[in-house]
Design an enzyme around this catalytic site. Sequence first.
Site, mmCIF file in Angstrom:
data_model
loop_
_atom_site.group_PDB
_atom_site.id
_atom_site.type_symbol
_atom_site.label_atom_id
_atom_site.label_comp_id
_atom_site.label_asym_id
_atom_site.label_seq_id
_atom_site.Cartn_x
_atom_site.Cartn_y
_atom_site.Cartn_z
ATOM 1 N N LYS A 22 0.833 -1.205 0.000
ATOM 2 C CA LYS A 22 0.000 0.000 0.000
ATOM 3 C C LYS A 22 0.870 1.258 0.000
ATOM 4 O O LYS A 22 0.619 2.199 -0.756
ATOM 5 C CB LYS A 22 -0.901 0.023 1.240
ATOM 6 N N ASN A 23 1.907 1.256 0.855
ATOM 7 C CA ASN A 23 2.691 2.481 1.014
ATOM 8 C C ASN A 23 3.607 2.786 -0.173
ATOM 9 O O ASN A 23 4.214 3.848 -0.226
ATOM 10 C CB ASN A 23 3.508 2.427 2.310
ATOM 11 N N CYS A 126 -5.140 8.536 9.865
ATOM 12 C CA CYS A 126 -5.272 7.761 11.097
ATOM 13 C C CYS A 126 -5.153 8.657 12.323
ATOM 14 O O CYS A 126 -4.391 9.626 12.321
ATOM 15 C CB CYS A 126 -4.142 6.733 11.178
ATOM 16 N N ARG A 131 0.072 14.568 13.069
ATOM 17 C CA ARG A 131 0.929 14.198 11.950
ATOM 18 C C ARG A 131 1.031 15.417 11.042
ATOM 19 O O ARG A 131 0.338 15.546 10.052
ATOM 20 C CB ARG A 131 0.349 12.996 11.206
ATOM 21 N N ASP A 134 4.659 20.046 8.158
ATOM 22 C CA ASP A 134 5.612 21.163 8.075
ATOM 23 C C ASP A 134 6.870 20.815 7.259
ATOM 24 O O ASP A 134 7.369 21.646 6.491
ATOM 25 C CB ASP A 134 5.979 21.678 9.481
ATOM 26 N N ASP A 316 4.746 0.574 11.918
ATOM 27 C CA ASP A 316 3.525 -0.035 11.382
ATOM 28 C C ASP A 316 3.361 -1.496 11.799
ATOM 29 O O ASP A 316 2.348 -2.122 11.481
ATOM 30 C CB ASP A 316 3.501 0.068 9.847
ATOM 31 N N ARG A 408 -8.746 -0.544 4.577
ATOM 32 C CA ARG A 408 -7.845 0.469 4.016
ATOM 33 C C ARG A 408 -6.485 -0.140 3.691
ATOM 34 O O ARG A 408 -5.808 0.337 2.777
ATOM 35 C CB ARG A 408 -7.627 1.608 5.022
HETATM 36 C C1 UD1 Z 1 4.458 6.924 6.315
HETATM 37 C C2 UD1 Z 1 3.602 5.696 6.126
HETATM 38 C C3 UD1 Z 1 3.067 5.208 7.472
HETATM 39 C C4 UD1 Z 1 4.217 4.981 8.437
HETATM 40 C C5 UD1 Z 1 5.107 6.222 8.522
HETATM 41 C C6 UD1 Z 1 6.364 6.010 9.351
HETATM 42 C C7 UD1 Z 1 2.645 5.897 3.920
HETATM 43 C C8 UD1 Z 1 1.444 6.101 3.075
HETATM 44 N N1 UD1 Z 1 2.494 6.006 5.249
HETATM 45 O O1 UD1 Z 1 3.631 7.946 6.868
HETATM 46 O O2 UD1 Z 1 2.369 3.981 7.252
HETATM 47 O O3 UD1 Z 1 3.703 4.722 9.738
HETATM 48 O O4 UD1 Z 1 5.530 6.617 7.198
HETATM 49 O O5 UD1 Z 1 7.079 4.939 8.857
HETATM 50 O O6 UD1 Z 1 3.724 5.634 3.406
HETATM 51 N N2 UD1 Z 1 6.578 14.608 10.781
HETATM 52 C C9 UD1 Z 1 6.594 15.940 11.125
HETATM 53 N N3 UD1 Z 1 6.390 16.852 10.139
HETATM 54 C C10 UD1 Z 1 6.151 16.500 8.840
HETATM 55 C C11 UD1 Z 1 6.130 15.135 8.514
HETATM 56 C C12 UD1 Z 1 6.346 14.200 9.492
HETATM 57 O O7 UD1 Z 1 6.803 16.298 12.280
HETATM 58 O O8 UD1 Z 1 5.967 17.388 8.008
HETATM 59 C C13 UD1 Z 1 6.807 13.584 11.837
HETATM 60 C C14 UD1 Z 1 5.596 12.705 12.067
HETATM 61 O O9 UD1 Z 1 4.689 13.278 12.971
HETATM 62 C C15 UD1 Z 1 6.221 11.454 12.599
HETATM 63 C C16 UD1 Z 1 7.536 11.366 11.821
HETATM 64 O O10 UD1 Z 1 7.792 12.692 11.363
HETATM 65 O O11 UD1 Z 1 6.524 11.619 13.960
HETATM 66 C C17 UD1 Z 1 7.539 10.412 10.658
HETATM 67 O O12 UD1 Z 1 6.423 10.666 9.839
HETATM 68 P P1 UD1 Z 1 6.449 10.304 8.274
HETATM 69 O O13 UD1 Z 1 7.595 9.403 8.000
HETATM 70 O O14 UD1 Z 1 6.357 11.566 7.506
HETATM 71 O O15 UD1 Z 1 5.089 9.482 8.106
HETATM 72 P P2 UD1 Z 1 4.140 9.462 6.853
HETATM 73 O O16 UD1 Z 1 4.897 9.720 5.616
HETATM 74 O O17 UD1 Z 1 2.935 10.275 7.133
#
Ligand code: UD1
Length: 431
Positions: A22-23, A126, A131, A134, A316, A408
Site C-alpha cells: 500500500k505504502n 489515522c 501528523r 511542516d 507499522d 484500508r
Molecule cells: C508513512 C507511512 C506510514 C508509516 C510512517 C512512518 C505511507 C502512506 N504512510 O507515513 O504507514 O507509519 O511513514 O514509517 O507511506 N513529521 C513531522 N512533520 C512532517 C512530517 C512528518 O513532524 O511534516 C513527523 C511525524 O509526525 C512522525 C515522523 O515525522 O513523527 C515520521 O512521519 P512520516 O515518515 O512523515 O510518516 P508518513 O509519511 O505520514
Amino acid sequence: MDRIRIVGGERLNGVIPISGAKNAALPLMIASLLTDGTLTLENLPRLADVQALMRILGNHGVDYSIEGKRFGQSGEQGRTIHFSARQIVDTTAPYELVSKMRASFWVIAPLVARMGEAKVSLPGGCAIGTRPVDFLLMAMERLGAKIDIDGGYAVAKAKNGLRGAEIAFPKVTVGGTHVALMAASLAHGSSVLHNAAREPEIVDVADCLVKMGAKIKGAGTSTIEITGVPRLSGARHAVLPDRIETGTYAMAVAMTGGDVTLQGARADLLQSALDTIVQTGAQITETNEGVRVYRNGGAIQPVDVTTEPFPGFPTDLQAQLMALTTMAEGVSRITETIFENRFMHVQELARFGAHIRLDGDSAIVEGVKRLKGAPVMATDLRASVSLVIAALAAEGETIVNRVYHLDRGFEHLENKLSRCGARIERLSVGD
Ligand code: UD1
C-alpha cells in the site's frame, strides 16, 4: 457497517499470498501526475485507500483503465491499472477527499512541479497523534514554491517552475522524502536530500521515476541526489510486496503456531522485524516461494523492541508485535519513537485479558497464559489488525467492529487467513 467474527484457537497452516505494498502503491499512483504519458502500475492491491486515491486523481483529470483478468489469473492477484494524466484539469485537492487519507496530501508535489500551482487541503488520516506536514511544506519552499495556508488549505505557487535545492530534513520523514523526490525530479537544476527516509517504498518510487526518465542517485541511503529534467514520460512498474502485510501474517503465525509460507514476500524488506519474530520463538526461512514462518509448540518469548525508521523495527508493526507479546512467557517492553499516541490498541487488547501498562513512550507487556475473545473496536489501520492477531489466539469468539480501517490496508484478510485454517468471517450489515 461490516464486522469481523473470529473464533480463536486454530493454528495457521498453508500459503498466504502477499499483496503489493500500500505504502508504495499510493505514491506511485501520485507520480502519474508528473507526466502526460501513461504510467502502468502492476500488482496494485485492492484496498479502500487505493480506491480513494483513484477518486482524488480522477478529480485532477487522471484517466485510468483497469486491465481485465488474464487467463489463469486468480481474482486475488494484484491489478494492473493504466494512469494517464494527459491534462490536469484541476489543481485543487479538496477537503472532502484529502481528509480521508493523509498520503493524498502528497499530490502537492507533482501538481506544483508540473502546473506551477496547487491548492491542497491539510490532511486527516489515522488518529495516531499529530501528523503535521511542516517538513513537506519546507521541502516545497526550499524548491522555490511560495506557500500560504488559507482556510485549511496549503496554497502553493511556483509560476516559473521549481528549482533544485539542498533539503535537510530535521527528522526522517517518509512523506517528506516522497514529496521532495517527486518535486525535485521536475525542478530546474540539481537537488540533494539530506537525512532522507530509506524505506523500501522510497526506493520503489525512485526506481519508477527513473523508468519515467528522472535522474536519481542514492535512493535507499540517507542522501539522495536528483538532477531535474524538463519532462518525464510514461513507464511500466510493478509494486513491490507489502512488508507490513508480511510482518503481520508472520506475527499471526508466531502467535497461533503453525506453518505458513508468505508467498512473494521478501525477507530483505523487513529483516529487523523478522529477527524480532525469531526472538519470540518462531522460525523463519527464505524459500523460492517467499518466506516460511513456523512455530510448533514452545512458548512465546518476551522481547524489548523500539520502533525506528527503516531499517529499524517499523512503527507499522508495533501494534501487531504487542498482540504477540501479550501471550509471551515474561515481560516485554515496546517503545514507540515515531508517533506519539500510537498506543490506542492497548485498551482494546486489555479487553482480551492482556496485561499492558504504559510508561511514557513505552508499553510494558506482561505475558498472560491465555486471552479470551471479546467485542473490540478497530481504531486505526495497524491497531485493527493487532486485534485480529489477538483474536486468532484467544479462546472463544471475538467481534471486531469498525473494520473499514482494515479494508484500508489489508487485501482479502479474511480469505487469506481462513484458507490457512483460521475461523474468521465477515458479517455484513444485516447479518
Ligand atoms: C508513512 C507511512 C506510514 C508509516 C510512517 C512512518 C505511507 C502512506 N504512510 O507515513 O504507514 O507509519 O511513514 O514509517 O507511506 N513529521 C513531522 N512533520 C512532517 C512530517 C512528518 O513532524 O511534516 C513527523 C511525524 O509526525 C512522525 C515522523 O515525522 O513523527 C515520521 O512521519 P512520516 O515518515 O512523515 O510518516 P508518513 O509519511 O505520514
